[in-house]
Each structure stands twice: as C-alpha cells, then as structure tokens.
Write a protein that holds these residues in place. Structure first.
Motif, short mmCIF file in Angstrom:
data_model
loop_
_atom_site.label_atom_id
_atom_site.label_comp_id
_atom_site.label_asym_id
_atom_site.label_seq_id
_atom_site.Cartn_x
_atom_site.Cartn_y
_atom_site.Cartn_z
N PHE A 342 4.70 -3.88 10.29
CA PHE A 342 3.67 -4.81 10.14
C PHE A 342 3.45 -5.33 8.59
O PHE A 342 3.14 -6.58 8.60
N SER A 343 3.88 -4.40 7.74
CA SER A 343 3.96 -5.11 6.18
C SER A 343 4.85 -6.36 6.26
O SER A 343 4.68 -7.36 5.41
N LYS A 344 6.02 -6.39 7.08
CA LYS A 344 6.85 -7.84 6.94
C LYS A 344 6.44 -8.71 7.79
O LYS A 344 6.74 -9.91 7.07
N ILE A 345 5.34 -8.92 8.35
CA ILE A 345 4.63 -9.75 9.00
C ILE A 345 3.16 -10.39 8.34
O ILE A 345 3.07 -11.46 7.78
N HIS A 346 2.45 -9.28 8.22
CA HIS A 346 1.19 -9.58 7.85
C HIS A 346 0.78 -9.17 6.13
O HIS A 346 -0.20 -9.21 5.62
N GLY A 347 2.05 -8.72 5.26
CA GLY A 347 1.85 -8.73 3.87
C GLY A 347 1.33 -7.08 3.62
O GLY A 347 0.90 -6.26 4.45
N HIS A 348 1.66 -6.91 2.41
CA HIS A 348 1.59 -5.59 1.83
C HIS A 348 0.10 -5.09 1.84
O HIS A 348 -0.36 -3.86 2.30
N GLU A 349 -0.72 -5.93 1.59
CA GLU A 349 -2.32 -5.56 1.51
C GLU A 349 -2.83 -5.26 2.70
O GLU A 349 -3.57 -4.12 2.56
N LYS A 350 -2.65 -5.84 3.73
CA LYS A 350 -3.16 -5.33 5.11
C LYS A 350 -2.11 -4.20 5.64
O LYS A 350 -2.99 -3.30 6.35
N ALA A 351 -0.83 -4.16 5.12
CA ALA A 351 -0.41 -2.87 5.72
C ALA A 351 -0.92 -1.58 5.00
O ALA A 351 -0.90 -0.40 5.41
N ILE A 352 -1.48 -1.70 3.75
CA ILE A 352 -1.82 -0.65 2.84
C ILE A 352 -2.98 -0.04 3.83
O ILE A 352 -3.33 1.17 4.14
N MET A 353 -3.93 -1.07 4.33
CA MET A 353 -5.26 -0.61 5.03
C MET A 353 -4.70 0.19 6.33
O MET A 353 -5.30 1.26 6.71
N GLU A 354 -3.51 -0.60 6.83
CA GLU A 354 -3.05 0.19 8.23
C GLU A 354 -2.49 1.61 7.78
O GLU A 354 -2.90 2.47 8.73
N ALA A 355 -1.72 1.85 6.57
CA ALA A 355 -1.31 3.09 6.30
C ALA A 355 -2.37 4.04 6.04
O ALA A 355 -2.31 5.32 6.35
N GLU A 356 -3.41 3.67 5.30
CA GLU A 356 -4.44 4.61 4.76
C GLU A 356 -5.17 4.99 6.07
O GLU A 356 -5.62 6.06 5.93
N LYS A 357 -5.49 4.25 7.23
CA LYS A 357 -5.91 4.78 8.32
C LYS A 357 -5.19 6.06 9.04
O LYS A 357 -5.89 6.85 9.68
N LEU A 358 -3.95 6.19 8.69
CA LEU A 358 -3.33 7.29 9.46
C LEU A 358 -3.54 8.64 8.49
O LEU A 358 -3.64 9.70 9.12
N ASN A 359 -3.87 8.53 7.47
CA ASN A 359 -4.33 9.81 6.41
C ASN A 359 -3.48 10.71 6.78
O ASN A 359 -3.83 12.21 6.78
N GLN A 365 6.75 10.88 3.78
CA GLN A 365 7.13 9.76 4.17
C GLN A 365 5.80 8.82 4.10
O GLN A 365 5.93 7.43 3.85
N TYR A 366 4.75 9.28 4.29
CA TYR A 366 3.44 8.64 4.31
C TYR A 366 3.23 8.23 2.65
O TYR A 366 2.97 7.02 2.55
N HIS A 367 3.48 8.87 1.53
CA HIS A 367 3.46 8.70 0.33
C HIS A 367 4.55 7.69 -0.09
O HIS A 367 4.39 6.86 -0.82
N GLU A 368 5.52 7.97 0.42
CA GLU A 368 6.70 6.97 0.07
C GLU A 368 6.50 5.55 0.46
O GLU A 368 6.97 4.65 -0.14
N LEU A 369 5.88 5.42 1.78
CA LEU A 369 5.70 4.15 2.22
C LEU A 369 4.55 3.56 1.54
O LEU A 369 4.55 2.26 0.91
N LEU A 370 3.43 4.12 1.18
CA LEU A 370 2.44 3.87 0.20
C LEU A 370 2.97 3.36 -1.26
O LEU A 370 2.48 2.24 -1.69
N GLY A 371 3.92 4.04 -1.61
CA GLY A 371 4.36 3.72 -2.91
C GLY A 371 5.17 2.43 -2.93
O GLY A 371 4.96 1.41 -3.93
N TYR A 372 5.86 2.22 -1.95
CA TYR A 372 6.50 0.97 -1.65
C TYR A 372 5.51 -0.37 -1.35
O TYR A 372 5.84 -1.43 -1.95
N LEU A 373 4.57 -0.04 -0.65
CA LEU A 373 3.43 -1.12 -0.48
C LEU A 373 2.66 -1.41 -1.54
O LEU A 373 2.21 -2.62 -1.91
N PHE A 374 2.43 -0.55 -2.50
CA PHE A 374 1.59 -0.57 -3.70
C PHE A 374 2.51 -1.10 -4.78
O PHE A 374 1.79 -1.58 -5.94
N ALA A 375 3.65 -1.13 -4.87
CA ALA A 375 4.65 -1.56 -5.79
C ALA A 375 4.63 -2.84 -6.42
O ALA A 375 4.85 -3.29 -7.57
#
Length: 415
Positions: A342-359, A365-375
């Motif tokens: 999703f981040s590859k198409i819609h960008g990191h900002e929108k992907a962060i919101m998608e990821a945080e919904k998963l909680n 791997q959840y924190h690893e992904l958010l680390g990548y998205l926030f970088a």
C-alpha cells in the motif's frame, strides 16, 4: 553450498537431510504404532556415526554408511530384542505387516515411504494443528522449538499437542500404506500446509539464531516435488505452492550480504537472483492454472511472481492480490505485507494510518514496518519503533540489521 570439512559439521547436515527419510522407511516397516522403535534406530545410527567418524574419519560415502548401519541395526533388533518376540511380533501380525528384515533404503522406497508417511500422519483422527505438528516433527525432523516458532506458540503447548497426537495415532491402529483417492483428497490440504510451514521456517527462520535455513527450504521443495510426481497429488494447489517456493528461493542469496547481514528487498542486488528458479516458478504457476480454483497459494505465488519483475503497475498488481488474499485467509503477516505494498502506491503517510489500524503492538514486524514508514518524515519515531522491534524479535540477524538502521538514522539526524 560448501562441503563441511569435519564430522561435526557434516553430521548436522546429514541429520536434517536423512533422519526423516530413514525414519519413514523404518516406520513403514515396523508400523506407525511403533514409531518410537524407528526413531530410536535412526537416532542410534547417527550416534554411532558421531562416535565412529570421530575416530576413523568420514567414510567415502557417508549417506550409504548411515543406511547400511540402520539396516544392520534393524536386523539386530529383530534378532536380539526380546520385546519383539513378546509384543511387537504379535502386533505386526495383527497389523498385517511384513516381518522379514530384507528391505532397502533405495531411492524409490525412500520416496514412497515419505509420501505414504506424511499422508498417514495427517490423519483426520487428530485436529489439523496436531496433524501439522506431527508431520513437521516426524517427517521433517523439526524440534519442538521450531514447531513452536512456526505456530507462534509456547513450547509446552506444542509438547502436549504432540503427545496427544501420537497417542491418538496409536489408538487408531492404522498403517503406513497406499491411500486411495478420497483419502488423499481429504488430507492433501493439511499436507500442503505442512510443507508451506516447513518452507517458511527456512525462509523466515527465527530459531537457532539463523535468518535463513536453506536446508529447510530445499527439503520443502524436495517433498513437494514428490507430490507433483504422483497423479493423485499433482493438483493446481500443489503446483501453486511449488511455484511460490521457487519464486521465493530465487531471492535467497540476495537476502544476505557477505557478512551474513539481512538485506532489505529494496536494496537487494537483482543480479544475485536465481533466474533458473524464477523460470521454474513461472512453469509451475502456469501448471497451477489448470483448474477453476484460486487458493491462497495461487495468490501468494502471484505476489511472489510480481516481486521478480519490473513491469509497469507491479505494485498495483501486488496490492490487488494482497486484497484478495486477506479475504481468503487473514493473518497479521499478510496484513503487514499488504500495508508495505500500500505504501508503494499511496505513500508512507497514508500507509502509517493503515498500519496503526492493525494495532499489532506485540509484533516485531509491525514496529519494523512503522520504523520504515516513519524514516522519511519523523526519524525519532522511526528509531523508537525500530528499538521496540529489537526488543520483540528472536532473530539475532534481525536485531543486527535494525541496530544498523538505527545508527544510520542517528547519523542522518546529526546525533
């Protein structure tokens, strides 16, 4: 793979590759009710190899040596162990098993025994999870820890599950035999899931401080090739799973650098991808389309195929397949992988919101992904998530990779 130089290096490789084969042939001979006898003979064979090879050196043909010793130990068992005369002999007669010791460890017998054994172990008398645990331990030689990692469960839970499963198999009094078409169809789903887990434990290993365990990936591919050789098991799902394994295996060499450190997908050297395995993946994926069924293996194979290409709309196709996959079988890993696409198409900002919904706050791997998205937008938050991922992961290789990324971000942030 470089040939091991000492018996201490060689024996673990042979144990992983040959122990399960040896046990399958012996178990077919003794009957699955007496699997402990087969396992004991196989274990004693490797113990003798450890003792003999340390003194006399590695024999010219180590594998043949092992099978010769196993066969001789089986003959000795029939001759000298009193329990055979008092109990096992009558049980074998009741089970209609052959009692002669003249059997071979030839290639065909090993292949037939393994195929028969995995379908015997995947018996509906046990739950699906118990069937998979038993097959991973008996046929594939998994330790309790490795099975626990595959199921994301506690080792004590797996021990109890294995004990219950083995007891049920004994009570059912069934044999390792040729199965009919209906029996194969009823059990094939569990067999495929077992091989899927076996491959994943090799490809995303979290045990023994290893990032990739190539021997497990090779074992999974070897076993599933056995299924494609049999008309009753050469199904579209089988071919789809084999295609997935080929596509994933094609990138194994590029997933680590010369220091053994993990290399993220975006940074992999594509020249190190195995193009012959990609071609084989394409071949089996085409074979998988010979039917109307679309399984999770079809979708995952499709995702893996698109990862090997640079075609236009690559990530749109990957996201589309993840959207379908998450409806068929939801899992936290699938959801996280979908968010990356999703981040590859819609960008990191929108992907962060998608990821945080998963909680998935207890998932590394959840924190690893958010680390990548926030970088790119908030280095401090990226570092915090990477640090949390380090605390949660069991993999030493992942810890090293994440630590290295944290150091890179700190330098970038002038700290």
């Amino acid at each position: 793979m470089e040939k091991p130089q000492s018996h201490n290096e060689l024996l673990p490789h042979l144990f992983r590759e040959e122990y399960a084969k040896m046990t399958a042939v012996l178990c077919r001979h003794f009957g699955l009710r007496h699997i402990e006898i087969a396992e004991d003979i196989a274990s004693e064979t490797f113990l003798k190899a450890s003792e003999s090879w340390a003194i006399n050196g590695i024999p010219e043909n180590p594998t043949a040596w092992l099978y010769t010793v196993a066969k001789n130990k089986t003959k000795d068992y029939f001759k000298h162990i009193s329990i055979f005369e008092t109990k096992i002999k009558s049980d074998l007669k009741q089970d209609n098993h052959k009692q002669e010791t003249d059997f071979g460890f030839n290639k065909q017998n090993i292949s037939d025994s393994q195929l028969a054994m995995i379908f015997a172990v995947c018996n509906p008398i046990n739950s699906n999870e118990s069937q998979i645990c038993l097959a991973l331990q008996i046929l594939c030689g998994f330790s309790v820890e490795e099975i626990a990692n595959a199921f994301l469960s506690k080792t004590e839970t797996i021990k109890k599950r294995l004990q219950r499963g083995r007891n049920n198999l004994r009570k059912d009094n069934f044999q390792i035999k040729s199965l009919n078409e209906s029996e194969i169809q009823s059990r094939l789903k569990t067999v495929l899931k077992t091989l899927y887990l076996l491959f994943n434990e090799g490809y995303f290993s979290k045990s023994n401080n290893q990032f990739i365990r190539k021997e497990l990936c090779s074992e999974a591919i070897r076993l599933i090739l056995t299924l494609t050789d049999n008309p009753l098991t050469n199904t579209p799902q089988t071919n789809a799973l084999l295609a997935l394994m080929c596509f994933q295996s094609s990138r194994i060499e590029a997933r680590t650098n010369e220091k053994g450190e993990a290399v993220l997908f975006d940074e992999q050297d594509k020249n190190r991808w195995d193009k012959s395995l990609i071609e084989k993946g394409n071949y089996f994926l085409v074979n998988a389309t010979n039917g109307n069924e679309i399984s999770k293996y079809h979708l995952e194979a499709g995702i893996a195929y698109w990862h090997t290409t640079d075609k236009k709309d690559k990530w749109k196709n990957i996201l589309r397949l993840y959207n379908q996959l998450i409806l068929i079988e939801y899992s936290p890993i699938t959801a996280l992988n979908r968010t990356f696409a999703f981040s590859k198409i819609h960008g990191h900002e929108k992907a962060i919101m998608e990821a945080e919904k998963l909680n998935l706050t207890h998932n590394s791997q959840y924190h690893e992904l958010l680390g990548y998205l926030f970088a790119k937008s908030d280095i401090q938050k990226a570092i915090e998530h990477y640090e949390q991922a380090i605390k949660l992961t069991k993999s030493e290789t992942e810890k090293q990779t994440l630590t290295k990324e944290i150091e890179r971000l700190k330098r970038k942030n002038g700290r």
